[in-house]
Scaffold this active site. Structure first.
Site, short mmCIF file in Angstrom:
data_model
loop_
_atom_site.label_atom_id
_atom_site.label_comp_id
_atom_site.label_asym_id
_atom_site.label_seq_id
_atom_site.Cartn_x
_atom_site.Cartn_y
_atom_site.Cartn_z
N LEU A 1 0.87 -1.05 0.04
CA LEU A 1 0.08 0.10 -0.12
C LEU A 1 0.72 1.36 -0.16
O LEU A 1 2.04 1.19 0.68
CB LEU A 1 -0.95 0.27 1.16
CG LEU A 1 -2.03 -1.02 1.50
CD1 LEU A 1 -2.73 -1.05 2.69
CD2 LEU A 1 -3.05 -0.96 0.16
N ASP A 2 0.34 2.29 -0.64
CA ASP A 2 1.12 3.60 -0.57
C ASP A 2 1.36 3.96 0.77
O ASP A 2 0.48 3.59 1.71
CB ASP A 2 0.40 4.64 -1.26
CG ASP A 2 0.41 4.40 -2.75
OD1 ASP A 2 1.17 3.67 -3.31
OD2 ASP A 2 -0.47 4.91 -3.46
N LYS A 3 2.25 4.85 0.97
CA LYS A 3 2.60 5.14 2.46
C LYS A 3 1.49 5.92 2.77
O LYS A 3 1.18 5.75 4.07
CB LYS A 3 3.83 6.23 2.62
CG LYS A 3 4.19 6.48 3.66
CD LYS A 3 5.50 7.32 3.94
CE LYS A 3 5.14 8.90 3.42
NZ LYS A 3 6.47 9.78 3.24
N THR B 1 -1.75 5.42 2.22
CA THR B 1 -3.07 4.64 2.26
C THR B 1 -2.80 3.86 3.53
O THR B 1 -2.05 3.33 3.68
CB THR B 1 -3.07 3.87 1.04
OG1 THR B 1 -3.18 4.86 -0.10
CG2 THR B 1 -4.43 3.07 0.95
#
Length: 279
Positions: free
Chosen positions: A125-127, A129
């Site tokens: 996951l993106d940082k 998110t």
């Protein structure tokens, strides 16, 4: 007999005055009660190190009056009060093969391997998110998960808070390309990779809509760039929605549920509380 010094002429006097003025202007400013750097104020208020304070700001977990603080060295009034997202990763499920975590905002996916050094990431996951992230506890499970993703046998559902009002479900199928330099950035491109996002409105507010998003494909920043492409960017997106006038303390994107290989993992996060909207 003592000789008297000749008086300075006007040119010398002017030069001396200029030199004195330059010395005054080049002196280092003295800290006043008007301001201090954000990370130093945060460290003082939270009784933490300045390095820890800077990391919190850089990870996107600090806000002021509901708006995310972007630069750690921002000069702020001494009476500034910070809001800090401190919720740690929570274990959702664990057995002999897999570990499911509820990742909080501001944590890099790969940094989880410092806590779980013998495991391997199944998804990322993106940082910015939050939500469900999975780690394989053995190589057999990791390979089975990789095949499930390749064969599109994985279901993922996200929540997002978007700008504007959306009243009907929309199926977005737009190809995406990604430029990967120091930081990845995606864009819609007819020469890119196939990507599909199914967006369903759940609840509308004055200027925003809470939606669920299912993604049969998983391209970099897929949901963020797809929603921007239909003029409904995600609130708090500092990459694809920089000009938004709506305050946000975080990226309003959360991975709520992931299903694969007979497992279903669901986040326990109260999404209305996390996104700051009413039920």
């Amino acid at each position: 007999m003592e000789r008297k010094k000749a008086p300075k002429n006007k040119t010398h006097a002017k030069r001396d005055a200029t030199t004195k003025t330059q010395k005054i202007l080049t002196k280092k400013p003295i800290r006043t009660e008007q301001g201090e750097k954000a990370y130093k104020l945060l460290a003082l208020q939270r009784n933490i190190s300045t390095n820890k304070a800077k990391d919190l700001i850089d990870s996107g977990r600090v806000s002021i009056k509901g708006k995310r603080l972007l630069i750690a060295r921002t000069l702020l009034p001494l009476n500034t009060r910070f809001e800090v997202l401190t919720t740690p990763c929570v274990v959702i499920f664990e057995d002999d093969d897999i570990l499911a975590l509820d990742k909080s905002v501001g944590i890099e996916s790969y940094s989880l391997l410092k806590t779980y050094p013998h495991y391997k990431l199944i998804n990322r996951l993106d940082k910015d998110t939050s939500g469900v992230i999975l780690l394989a506890k053995n190589e057999k499970m990791r390979q089975k998960a990789i095949q499930a993703f390749k064969q599109k046998e994985v279901e993922k559902m996200y929540f997002a808070l978007i700008e504007g009002k959306l009243y009907e479900e929309i199926n977005i199928e737009k190809k995406i390309n990604t430029q990967k330099d120091s930081k990845a950035k995606s864009y819609v491109d007819n020469e890119g990779l196939h990507a599909q996002s199914i967006v369903t409105p759940l609840q509308t507010f004055t200027h925003t809509t809470l939606v669920s998003v299912q993604i049969p494909t998983g391209r970099t920043h897929q949901i963020r760039i797809h929603l921007k492409s239909i003029k409904h960017p995600i609130i708090g997106d500092i990459i694809y929605n920089k000009t938004s006038l709506i305050k946000a303390k975080r990226l309003m994107l959360h991975c709520q549920k992931t299903s694969l290989l007979g497992y279903t993992f669901e986040s326990k996060l109260d999404i209305h509380e996390a996104f700051g909207v009413s039920e």
